[in-house]
Design a protein around this motif. Structure first.
Motif, mmCIF file in Angstrom:
data_model
loop_
_atom_site.group_PDB
_atom_site.id
_atom_site.type_symbol
_atom_site.label_atom_id
_atom_site.label_comp_id
_atom_site.label_asym_id
_atom_site.label_seq_id
_atom_site.Cartn_x
_atom_site.Cartn_y
_atom_site.Cartn_z
ATOM 1 N N LEU A 28 31.530 78.528 68.476
ATOM 2 C CA LEU A 28 32.179 77.720 69.444
ATOM 3 C C LEU A 28 32.090 76.249 69.013
ATOM 4 C CD1 LEU A 28 34.241 76.739 71.508
ATOM 5 C CD2 LEU A 28 32.918 76.915 73.445
ATOM 6 N N HIS A 29 30.636 76.344 68.985
ATOM 7 C CA HIS A 29 29.856 75.071 69.032
ATOM 8 C C HIS A 29 29.984 74.253 68.034
ATOM 9 C CE1 HIS A 29 27.057 76.003 72.182
ATOM 10 N NE2 HIS A 29 28.533 75.893 72.855
ATOM 11 N N CYS A 30 29.826 75.188 66.663
ATOM 12 C CA CYS A 30 30.357 74.974 65.010
ATOM 13 C C CYS A 30 31.494 74.837 64.960
ATOM 14 C CB CYS A 30 29.424 76.029 64.193
ATOM 15 S SG CYS A 30 27.786 76.547 64.023
ATOM 16 N N TYR A 31 32.187 75.343 65.402
ATOM 17 C CA TYR A 31 33.674 75.434 65.141
ATOM 18 C C TYR A 31 33.858 73.799 65.620
ATOM 19 C CZ TYR A 31 38.570 75.080 66.193
ATOM 20 O OH TYR A 31 40.407 75.377 65.305
ATOM 21 N N LEU A 32 33.637 73.309 66.795
ATOM 22 C CA LEU A 32 33.858 72.064 67.117
ATOM 23 C C LEU A 32 33.059 70.770 66.132
ATOM 24 C CD1 LEU A 32 34.046 72.381 71.421
ATOM 25 C CD2 LEU A 32 35.364 72.511 69.387
ATOM 26 N N PHE A 33 31.688 71.121 65.831
ATOM 27 C CA PHE A 33 31.029 69.799 65.304
ATOM 28 C C PHE A 33 30.517 69.828 63.943
ATOM 29 C CE2 PHE A 33 30.593 69.765 69.998
ATOM 30 C CZ PHE A 33 30.922 68.434 70.427
ATOM 31 N N SER A 34 31.053 71.184 63.229
ATOM 32 C CA SER A 34 30.266 71.543 62.016
ATOM 33 C C SER A 34 30.719 70.710 61.363
ATOM 34 C CB SER A 34 30.528 73.134 61.527
ATOM 35 O OG SER A 34 32.106 73.336 61.516
ATOM 36 N N CYS A 35 31.852 69.788 61.526
ATOM 37 C CA CYS A 35 32.229 68.910 60.252
ATOM 38 C C CYS A 35 31.921 67.554 60.107
ATOM 39 C CB CYS A 35 33.650 68.014 60.175
ATOM 40 S SG CYS A 35 34.417 68.142 62.261
ATOM 41 N N GLU A 36 30.751 67.389 61.631
ATOM 42 C CA GLU A 36 29.676 66.282 61.588
ATOM 43 C C GLU A 36 28.177 66.740 61.210
ATOM 44 O OE1 GLU A 36 30.024 64.348 65.802
ATOM 45 O OE2 GLU A 36 32.425 64.887 65.320
ATOM 46 N N HIS A 37 27.945 67.136 61.511
ATOM 47 C CA HIS A 37 27.015 68.373 61.496
ATOM 48 C C HIS A 37 26.448 69.295 60.609
ATOM 49 C CE1 HIS A 37 25.169 65.803 64.851
ATOM 50 N NE2 HIS A 37 26.493 66.506 65.809
ATOM 51 N N GLY A 38 27.428 69.856 60.140
ATOM 52 C CA GLY A 38 27.583 70.994 58.815
ATOM 53 C C GLY A 38 26.820 70.660 57.990
ATOM 54 N N ASP A 39 25.529 71.165 57.215
ATOM 55 C CA ASP A 39 25.022 70.814 56.077
ATOM 56 C C ASP A 39 25.047 72.278 54.932
ATOM 57 O OD1 ASP A 39 23.478 72.650 57.150
ATOM 58 O OD2 ASP A 39 21.947 71.815 56.648
ATOM 59 N N GLY A 40 26.334 73.686 55.703
ATOM 60 C CA GLY A 40 26.281 74.204 54.394
ATOM 61 C C GLY A 40 25.254 75.495 54.304
ATOM 62 N N ARG A 41 24.375 75.171 55.283
ATOM 63 C CA ARG A 41 23.427 76.375 55.495
ATOM 64 C C ARG A 41 23.653 77.256 57.459
ATOM 65 N NH1 ARG A 41 18.134 72.578 55.719
ATOM 66 N NH2 ARG A 41 19.699 71.505 56.799
ATOM 67 N N GLY A 42 22.863 78.058 56.845
ATOM 68 C CA GLY A 42 22.459 79.357 58.007
ATOM 69 C C GLY A 42 24.239 79.820 58.060
ATOM 70 N N GLY A 43 25.131 80.144 57.113
ATOM 71 C CA GLY A 43 26.026 80.342 56.932
ATOM 72 C C GLY A 43 27.056 80.296 58.287
ATOM 73 N N HIS A 44 26.958 78.695 58.657
ATOM 74 C CA HIS A 44 27.732 78.640 59.513
ATOM 75 C C HIS A 44 29.224 78.909 59.052
ATOM 76 C CE1 HIS A 44 28.306 75.138 57.025
ATOM 77 N NE2 HIS A 44 29.573 75.119 57.524
ATOM 78 N N ASP A 45 29.347 78.823 57.503
ATOM 79 C CA ASP A 45 31.207 78.880 57.414
ATOM 80 C C ASP A 45 32.194 80.265 57.714
ATOM 81 O OD1 ASP A 45 31.112 76.176 56.395
ATOM 82 O OD2 ASP A 45 30.744 76.765 53.934
ATOM 83 N N ALA A 46 30.806 81.306 57.853
ATOM 84 C CA ALA A 46 31.214 82.598 58.128
ATOM 85 C C ALA A 46 31.165 82.543 59.484
ATOM 86 C CB ALA A 46 30.359 84.035 57.798
ATOM 87 N N PHE A 47 30.739 81.382 60.786
ATOM 88 C CA PHE A 47 31.500 81.785 61.448
ATOM 89 C C PHE A 47 32.491 80.948 62.070
ATOM 90 C CE2 PHE A 47 27.422 83.975 61.075
ATOM 91 C CZ PHE A 47 27.080 84.130 62.263
ATOM 92 N N VAL A 48 33.055 80.281 61.211
ATOM 93 C CA VAL A 48 33.726 78.620 62.102
ATOM 94 C C VAL A 48 35.143 79.485 61.122
ATOM 95 C CG1 VAL A 48 34.392 76.064 60.996
ATOM 96 C CG2 VAL A 48 31.804 77.655 61.858
ATOM 97 N N ALA A 49 35.818 79.761 59.834
ATOM 98 C CA ALA A 49 36.367 79.807 59.600
ATOM 99 C C ALA A 49 36.761 81.500 58.832
ATOM 100 C CB ALA A 49 36.124 79.138 57.392
ATOM 101 N N GLU A 50 36.500 82.024 58.075
ATOM 102 C CA GLU A 50 36.913 83.344 57.916
ATOM 103 C C GLU A 50 36.436 84.237 58.597
ATOM 104 O OE1 GLU A 50 34.496 81.819 56.304
ATOM 105 O OE2 GLU A 50 35.567 81.705 54.606
ATOM 106 N N GLY A 51 34.880 83.724 60.264
ATOM 107 C CA GLY A 51 34.841 84.898 61.205
ATOM 108 C C GLY A 51 33.872 85.760 60.063
ATOM 109 N N PHE A 52 32.715 86.235 61.502
ATOM 110 C CA PHE A 52 31.863 87.358 60.698
ATOM 111 C C PHE A 52 32.085 87.979 61.680
ATOM 112 C CE2 PHE A 52 28.093 89.499 61.761
ATOM 113 C CZ PHE A 52 27.283 89.223 60.924
ATOM 114 N N SER A 53 32.301 90.054 60.539
ATOM 115 C CA SER A 53 32.942 91.547 61.338
ATOM 116 C C SER A 53 31.685 92.088 60.360
ATOM 117 C CB SER A 53 33.593 91.514 60.072
ATOM 118 O OG SER A 53 34.198 90.906 59.370
ATOM 119 N N ASN A 54 29.981 91.663 60.205
ATOM 120 C CA ASN A 54 29.653 92.387 59.141
ATOM 121 C C ASN A 54 28.845 93.185 60.440
ATOM 122 O OD1 ASN A 54 28.003 94.052 57.490
ATOM 123 N ND2 ASN A 54 27.280 92.683 56.752
ATOM 124 N N TRP A 55 29.497 94.065 61.702
ATOM 125 C CA TRP A 55 28.907 94.501 62.653
ATOM 126 C C TRP A 55 27.401 94.942 62.920
ATOM 127 C CZ3 TRP A 55 31.999 91.682 64.904
ATOM 128 C CH2 TRP A 55 33.187 91.546 64.996
#
Length: 704
Positions: A28-55
């Protein structure tokens, strides 16, 4: 697990969001503010755009959080600032003084105190007109005025001394405070349940504005081993279909973070006019959770078995339709009620003079003719007893009505027909028969109204009732006939020759000739008892009967005399979601150790039921040692026996939503009921918590 694990909410609940449609989790937090603080690290794109499902890779969740300075940490800090109301620009730039905030707090606390008092007493808040010029401002405003008069500090900042828009007495303020109080009470109940399973008790009733309201009560065992029944809420149902009832339950469960998978028992009032819909509801819930076993409400089961089923006998159908008519005619006016009391007094004086009754302090109290009800416990029994006791005074009143020339002919004819019916041997026989039948289970019906009634004792009482009914069938006819004959002699009622032929009417003549004895003994006496015994047996399904029989083996009475290891293992097999294969193996050995331990421990002697056993196991820490057996105890206690708590909720509803306040909204009615019914939880909530949640509920002109 190759799927999403709900337990991850316990570790990552501050940011984790799961999408059922995409079967993936997001931040939730990265979805709201990753455009301001995101740098492409930490795999945040998987938790914002596509979603993480590697259970299978749970470590990615920890990696996403990262260390200090990570993308998630920056986004979390931004989200925290956003949710901090005191850091918003309108608050920072405001010029509100500390004194104004202090005065606002005093006004708000005073309003909360007044609402707390009104809720505890079950009093209405609103008046006809709450304006200053009104003479009927309602309980809340009047109570605030009283508080101002008795407390100088409150008086200096409230009402006349408060800003026009900050008096804290508006209807919206009253509703918000009540809503916050109810939310905190419900939150405390959910917290007390924790991760435990529970059973659900549901019933419906119409409020004063003829709305169908469904009450939901949860039954569970708390951490102290005590049986707890809590009122969860009231839901207005526009249609009483099973699917809509289930949807309403799911909505209130979702609102409070509960799941249908935690339901381990269902209890509904089968005497309700919605019994068919509830039968469908229990099937819908069982389809999703096969551990949600249904147990019929025992108290109302007796009402159905001993009254409704008795009406299947033709003579008793007419009899039970006749009793309300007698009550209506005799109690139709205050004048007739006074005549009934006077006739009762005259008969009492005559009986005392002839030494037929004793005279002593507390005896021979004035009685009234009670009206039977289809939903009230023991009402038919008490109604028949009162009619039998007041038989002569009731006949005297009917005679007066019959001879009253000021009444219309229809009323006088009705009274005449009632007299003719009452002065027959068959009516007196039916009256005494149903009194004896209902008396057998009267104690059971009264006992089932207690909150602490456990299912083992209830089953024992049901068995006793069935034994007494069988005993009455085999040996009770002579006693009943003698009692009826003596009553008829006392009240000058003709007794027919029981060996003579009964005059049959209409097509029944084709069946041949029957005697009075055959009609009274076979067609009425045997038919009534057989129908009721069959109904009692039919209303226990095979599964519920086996469950109750297995649970009885946990009863600690008489040094655990009923203990049976095989039946307890069978009991555990009914709950495969709570016992895995290893647990079944361990349970068998644990039971052997357990029974030797508790039978030799003096602390476990003289226990009266499973409820006492659960509390004693927690006190002595045995619930940790024998955790599987304690789980069986909790499962036994969770199954509901009676829907008494739901009935009490409807009784409370009549105090809250009255004729003068019949336009209460559903949400406000629910909020008032939750706090009023669960007073002990409501009293444990401090005013500071209410004020904090009140401020969060919506933007306020003043910030604490």
């Amino acid at each position: 697990m190759r799927r999403f694990n709900p337990l991850w909410y316990n570790e990552f609940g501050t940011w984790l969001e799961y999408s059922e449609s995409k079967d993936a989790i997001f931040c939730l937090h990265c979805y709201l503010f990753s455009c301001e603080h995101g740098d492409g690290r930490g795999g945040h794109d998987a938790f914002v755009a596509e979603g993480f499902s590697n259970w299978k890779d749970k470590q990615r969740l920890y990696k996403h959080i990262g260390k200090v300075g990570s993308t998630y940490k920056l986004c979390f800090s931004a989200a925290k600032d956003l949710m901090n109301r005191n850091q918003h620009i309108d608050i920072v730039m405001s010029d509100i003084s500390d004194k104004a905030k202090h005065d606002y707090r005093i006004r708000l606390n005073g309003s909360i105190q007044c609402i707390q008092y009104l809720i505890r007493q079950g009093l209405a808040f609103r008046g006809h007109d709450e304006t200053d010029a009104s003479m009927n401002q309602g309980n809340f405003v009047e109570l605030v005025k009283f508080l101002c008069e008795s407390n100088e500090e409150v008086n200096n900042v409230s009402l006349n001394n408060a800003p026009e828009n900050l008096k804290m007495i508006a209807p919206s303020i009253q509703k918000d405070i009540t809503h916050v109080a109810a939310s905190l009470v419900t939150r405390a109940i959910i917290s007390d349940i924790g991760d435990n399973f529970f059973s659900i008790l549901v019933d419906e009733a119409r409020d004063i504005s003829t709305k169908e309201q469904m009450a939901i009560v949860l039954r569970y065992v708390n951490d102290n081993g005590e049986i707890i029944e809590r009122f969860l809420g009231l839901v207005h149902v526009s249609d009483t279909t099973a699917s809509l009832l289930k949807e309403s339950i799911e909505l209130i469960f979702a609102k409070n973070g509960l799941s249908l998978t935690k339901i381990h028992g269902q209890g509904y009032d089968g005497a309700s006019n919605m019994s068919g819909q509830f039968s469908g509801l229990k099937s819908l819930i069982l389809a999703e959770n096969n551990s949600a076993y249904y147990v019929h409400c025992f108290a109302h089961q007796l009402q159905l078995a001993l009254v409704a089923c008795a009406k299947k006998v033709y003579a008793l159908t007419d009899f039970f339709n006749f009793i309300p008519l007698v009550c209506n005619v005799v109690g139709a006016s205050c004048k007739r009620a006074d005549i009934l009391r006077q006739k009762q007094l005259e008969e009492l004086v005559k009986n005392i003079a002839s030494d037929d009754v004793q005279s002593r302090r507390g005896l021979n109290q004035e009685m009234s003719l009670l009206r039977p009800g289809d939903t009230r416990w023991s009402s038919h029994y008490r109604s028949l007893v009162s009619l039998c006791t007041l038989f002569d005074p009731v006949l005297d009143v009917l005679e007066i009505v019959k001879d009253d020339t000021t009444l219309v002919h229809a009323k006088r004819s009705e009274a005449s027909a009632l007299i003719m019916r009452m002065e027959t041997f068959e009516f007196v026989l039916l009256l005494h028969l149903m009194i004896k039948v209902l008396a057998i289970t009267n104690e059971l019906s009264q006992a089932l109204q207690r909150k602490d009634q456990d299912i083992v004792n209830a089953m024992s009482l049901v068995k006793v009732s069935k034994v007494l009914l069988l005993k009455m069938r085999d040996n009770g006819w002579d006693n009943l006939f003698q009692m009826t004959s003596e009553f008829c002699i006392k009240h000058d009622i003709d007794i027919p020759d029981i060996e003579s032929a009964l005059a049959l009417q209409g097509r029944t003549k084709r069946r041949g000739t029957v005697t009075h004895l055959h009609h009274f003994k076979v067609d009425i006496f045997y038919a009534v008892i057989d129908t009721q015994l069959q109904e009692l047996n039919d209303r226990f399904s095979e599964v519920s009967s086996n469950l109750l029989e297995c649970m009885s083996c946990l009863n600690p009475y008489n040094s655990f005399l009923a203990f049976d290891k095989n039946k307890l293992c069978e009991f555990a097999s009914y709950y495969p979601s709570d016992f895995d294969l290893n647990d079944f193996v361990m349970l068998e050995y644990q039971l052997e150790t357990y029974i030797v331990d508790v039978q030799s421990d003096h602390d476990f002697l003289n226990l009266k039921g499973i409820a006492d056993l659960a509390k004693r196991m927690v006190e002595k820490k045995k619930h940790i040692v024998y955790h599987l057996i304690y789980l069986l105890v909790k499962l036994a206690l969770t199954l509901p026996v009676a829907t008494v708590s739901v009935e009490r909720a409807f009784s409370a509803m009549k105090y809250i939503k009255t004729t003068l306040h019949n336009r209460m909204g559903d949400e406000w009615l629910n909020d008032c009921l939750v706090s009023y019914i669960e007073k002990d939880v409501f009293d444990s909530i401090d005013n500071e918590s209410i004020m904090i949640e009140f401020q969060k509920l919506r933007p306020r002109r003043m910030i604490l």
